[in-house]
Every structure is written in structure tokens, then in C-alpha cells.
Design a protein around this motif. Sequence first.
Motif, mmCIF file in Angstrom:
data_model
loop_
_atom_site.group_PDB
_atom_site.id
_atom_site.type_symbol
_atom_site.label_atom_id
_atom_site.label_comp_id
_atom_site.label_asym_id
_atom_site.label_seq_id
_atom_site.Cartn_x
_atom_site.Cartn_y
_atom_site.Cartn_z
ATOM 1 N N ASP A 246 0.950 -1.241 -0.080
ATOM 2 C CA ASP A 246 0.144 -0.401 0.062
ATOM 3 C C ASP A 246 0.658 1.201 -0.108
ATOM 4 O OD1 ASP A 246 -2.637 0.753 -0.089
ATOM 5 O OD2 ASP A 246 -2.720 0.633 2.140
ATOM 6 N N GLY A 251 5.729 6.652 1.943
ATOM 7 C CA GLY A 251 6.172 5.902 1.561
ATOM 8 C C GLY A 251 7.712 6.018 1.007
ATOM 9 N N TRP A 269 3.968 0.531 3.412
ATOM 10 C CA TRP A 269 3.562 -0.633 4.162
ATOM 11 C C TRP A 269 3.339 -2.116 2.987
ATOM 12 C CZ3 TRP A 269 -0.114 3.882 4.687
ATOM 13 C CH2 TRP A 269 0.550 3.862 5.347
ATOM 14 N N PHE A 271 2.457 -5.566 3.448
ATOM 15 C CA PHE A 271 1.582 -6.386 5.003
ATOM 16 C C PHE A 271 1.882 -7.636 4.625
ATOM 17 C CE2 PHE A 271 -0.722 -2.669 4.633
ATOM 18 C CZ PHE A 271 -0.834 -2.454 6.564
ATOM 19 N N ASP A 322 4.817 -6.833 9.147
ATOM 20 C CA ASP A 322 5.222 -5.794 8.151
ATOM 21 C C ASP A 322 6.337 -5.476 7.930
ATOM 22 O OD1 ASP A 322 4.537 -3.284 8.838
ATOM 23 O OD2 ASP A 322 3.343 -4.506 10.474
ATOM 24 N N LEU A 324 7.987 -1.865 6.418
ATOM 25 C CA LEU A 324 7.423 -0.344 6.384
ATOM 26 C C LEU A 324 8.475 0.736 5.751
ATOM 27 C CD1 LEU A 324 6.937 0.368 10.427
ATOM 28 C CD2 LEU A 324 5.090 0.277 8.793
ATOM 29 N N GLU A 430 8.820 -4.423 10.738
ATOM 30 C CA GLU A 430 7.968 -4.247 11.601
ATOM 31 C C GLU A 430 7.518 -6.364 12.705
ATOM 32 O OE1 GLU A 430 5.066 -0.644 13.372
ATOM 33 O OE2 GLU A 430 4.235 -1.830 12.014
ATOM 34 N N TYR A 436 -2.870 -3.826 15.287
ATOM 35 C CA TYR A 436 -2.362 -3.246 14.332
ATOM 36 C C TYR A 436 -3.077 -1.669 14.267
ATOM 37 C CZ TYR A 436 -5.798 -3.970 10.625
ATOM 38 O OH TYR A 436 -7.295 -4.088 10.031
#
Length: 603
Positions: A246, A251, A269, A271, A322, A324, A430, A436
Motif C-alpha cells: 500500500d 512511502g 507498507w 503486509f 509487516d 515499513l 515491524e 494494528y
Amino acid sequence: MASHPSALRRTAAYDPRPTIPLPDGHDVRRGADAWARIAAEAGDGGSIAVDTYPGVDLPALRAEIERHLPDATIFDIEELAALSPERIDALIDGNLTDDRVFGVMSHHTLRDFYDPAELDRAAADIEAASGRRIVIGWGATLAPVPFDVVVLADLARWEIQRRQRAGAPNWRARNGDEDAIRKVKRGFFVEWRVADRHKRSLFERLDFVLDTNDSVTEARLLTGDGFRAALELAVTRPFRVVPFFDPGVWGGQWMKENLGISGEDNLAWGFDCVPEENSLLIASGEDTVEIPAIDLVFRHPRELLGEKTFARFGAEFPIRFDMLDTVGGGNLSLQVHPLTDYIQNTFGMHYTQDESYYLLDASDDAVVYLGVKTDVDRDAMLADLHAAATGSTGFPAETYVNTFPARKHDHFLIPAGTVHCSGADSMVLEISATPYIFTFKMHDWGRVGLDGRPRPIHLEHAAANIQWDRDTEWTTHNLVDRVEPIGEGHGWVEERTGLHEFEFIDVRRHWFTDVVPHDTNGTVNVLNLVEGDEAIVESPVGAFEPWVVHYAETFIVPAAVGPYTIRPHGESVGRRLATVKAFVAGTGTTPDSTATHDTTETE
């Protein structure tokens, strides 16, 4: 940025569509063939319930049934017996609250959203109809009818969110144009909880599972026996969920450049292990069926999680991995997560969002913001945060919050109540607890979201949870550079890099050039290959087929697997690799129990 000598190989290897095999004797049907299979099971005069997850495109589903089964009489249980949107809104008003992001966890059941008398009337109409009868909608099986066939039209939560961003409303809500964040809130706190309770009650009686994630017109079908067999197989071997990615205002570009993920200007992100929202891909040859990964958690919680973890958390996957990405991007929002007592009393969650940052990569000047500075003036800090939230001034974060240099393979612990955020130009894995959504943003560097709206700030919640005694000295001693040697063997070294006494997730790192012995010790293991291109996971007793994992891929080893090994594979043979492994502390065995593996792991 730090150099990536094997970036091209990593880009080629990362698998964004991992699969789990469908056991022999089962197959996948699609389109007309799928509906013919359902009809044949029911017979010419049979009754069929197609119970949908909220978010399934019901008009499109009805049109598809009419196209393939034109002689059937279709009943929409939602139109016939569900409460009006106004009555539902009133029923769940206390759960939704006025807040844009946070609500209170719902304990409703799906029957609460239906009129019992209307369900009885609908049942009478269904049974009075001649020929094949098909009942569709969320709650189709609530109609008191002896159904010949039960179908679950399932849908992953991530796909629901994608549709809502494109304008889809919540279930029986007139909010298509509403803020997407509020739609997610309604799903998270109410609809998904109710839907999961209902779905779990259907698993034993299901005749078919219909995958509606891509399109109803190309929906793929599994038999109920195939669905149950695939999930039973999944908990006997390592597996990956289907990752999703995402963009975000902060980002970066690392995942695009190193994992080969494309399609967005940036990716914030990745995931890679959030079973509440990710999917599983069940594969039969070239055909696949996508089902929510949470179905596996619900169906086999003891085998997946382990008895002790299940006893502690119930049928809920407690660990989340996830990614980052701020490489070429910006700082995350300055934030804090709620203490356990606060999240229980305010939102109805039974455990909180402890987490940690493991650095997959970082530039030379990357930092992590962590803990408040010693002797900080809390009133001045909160006043400056309030002023920044109004847009009248910026917030001098470095005046109040510690910054620590962030280097590749550093691990920063972040128990709930600790002020923190990742800075720009770093790639964070992470590792956190699953709840979350509970991020109290304190400062967002003057940005708006990708939708053009201001990103939500929650200073009142944040101020109630900041642990002011986590100052420079405490943070340095407790949360930074906590690497502890644990054990070693031929060609491998084990280190403990994670777990503060306030957190339940323990993290171990293994550096290795040869075979590393592991054991789930009765609790689920979540791992990521954080160094090296490729490794192979094997069972020392041949309990599962050897399984290859690539750089930056997160994978799950169910508790039921027991002993397993990991070693370099392919072009990584002869090189030094590393994995990080997370598990629930206190659910494993004592150090002496793993002595036969020449290690002192305390899993």
C-alpha cells in the motif's frame, strides 16, 4: 543508501503470490462449471444457501446466478429480513462512536441485525416456491430452511478495504462517499467481528467455498471437503500468506527496487504476515482459490498456534510482521500505542500493540525516534504538540524525543506507551502484536493523507498513554541494542534480539552458513529471511516437503510442525545468512529441553 549487491536476484526471487497445495482428490471449478457443480449437488428441486461475507458484490452475484441457473428462484435474505439501515445504525452507534478512527469492539451476533418474524416469513416463501431455490446474502443460512447445499462466498478484509476506497459502502449503510477510514472503522469494530463469528459456525456444514476476491463472474469454487483438507494440510508445514502493499504519504522505493513490487508511485507498507487481513492461495495445478488466511486460524487454532498460545489468545493470530519503507520517503508519524489497561477499558481489546523495529536496510544518516528525553518538560511538549496540530507552528521533535542511529540489522524494542517513529531512508521489518489499528498519532510533520484529508491526530489518547519515565537512559538501556548470545553450533549462532519484559513477543536471530536446528516447541513461529538470497526449510523426519524461502519473505511455521531445519540454498550456499524468528514468550520449553539440538533456545 547501503549497497545491495544481490538486489537483482532478490527482485527476481521474491514471491508475491505464494501458494498452498490442494490435496490430491480435490479440484477447483470456475465460472459456469462452478455453478453447474453447485446445482448438481442440490438437485433440480433443491434449496441452496449462498452465505456471503459482508463486502461481496451481491447484485453481481445475483446476476451471475441468473446467468448460469436461469430456472432458479432467488431470494435475497438481506432485502427480505435484515433490519433497516437506520435500525442497524442505531444498534451499533455505541460501537462506532464519533471518532474518525477508533470505536469499541462489538459483541453482536448476526441475528441481532435480522428481524426474527421476517426470517420466518422468508422461510415460508422459500419453502413454498417450486423448483430450485437459492437464498443469497450475509446471513442466508439464518433462514430456518433445511438447505440441501450451503455455500460460503468468502472475501479477504484487504479486498474489502480496496473496494471501499473505490466507493463501496459498508453493509447496509448509505456511506459510499464517506471517508474510507470511517468505513474501515465500521468493519474493524463491528462487521468483521460479527461476520467471523457467523462464518466460524458454518465451517463444518459447508458444501462449497466460493472465492469472490477477484470477480464474481470468475469466482473459483472449492468443495467444502477440499477447503477443509487444504487447511488441514497447511498446519503440517511452513507456509506464507499472500502479501499486499500500500502507498502512503511517507512511502519509499526500497520494496519496489528490491522486491519487484510495482504499480504505485511509492510503497509505504508491505503486509507480509497479517493473517486477519491477508489471504491464502490454494493451488491445484494452474488454478488457485483465494481464501482469507484467518479461516486457517479459526479452523485449526491449536495446531497452528499451539495449545498454550491458543489458551492465552484464543483463535487469534497474535504476531504480525509487516514492512515499513521510508527509503526516499519521509518520517512516519510520531506516535504511541495504548497500554493494556487503556485498550481494554476504552476499546474492548484484550491485548495491546507492543512492537519492535528490525532494520532490513538503512542509509548512513537514518534514525529511529524512541522515548522522551531525560527531564523533558511534559507540559511544554504537549503544548507544542497541540500547537502543531492546529497548523500554527511546527513541532521540534528532536527537542523532546530521543533519536538513535539506525543501521542494518539493528533491532529497537517498542513496548506500548513508548513514544516512537521510524525516520526517513530506512527499511523496517515491524514485528508486533496483531492489534494494528491502535496508533495514536501525535505529530505528522504537517502532512495530509493521499486522499487530501488531514491525517487523524489523537493527542488526548496519546497523552493518557505516554510513559514519561522512558527517558534517554531508560530507553538506551532497555530498548536499544539488546543483543544477547544464546547458543551456537556447527555453522550457526543464535542471538536474542527482542523482548522487553513488558512485551510478550520474543525474537531470536540466527546467523548461519550451515544447517540450523529449530523447534516450534509447541508454539507458532514467524520468521523472515533478513540476510541472504535463499534458504531451504526441511523436516528432519520428512514430515513435509522441503520448502524454499527467499530474501525478505515472512513465513509461518505452525506449532504442530515441531522440529525443522533451515540451511542456505541455491546461490546462497557458502554465504552467511540470517533469519529472525518471533514467538510468544513463555509458551515454549526450558533451555535444557533443546540440548539435543546443541542449542540453548528457550522457546
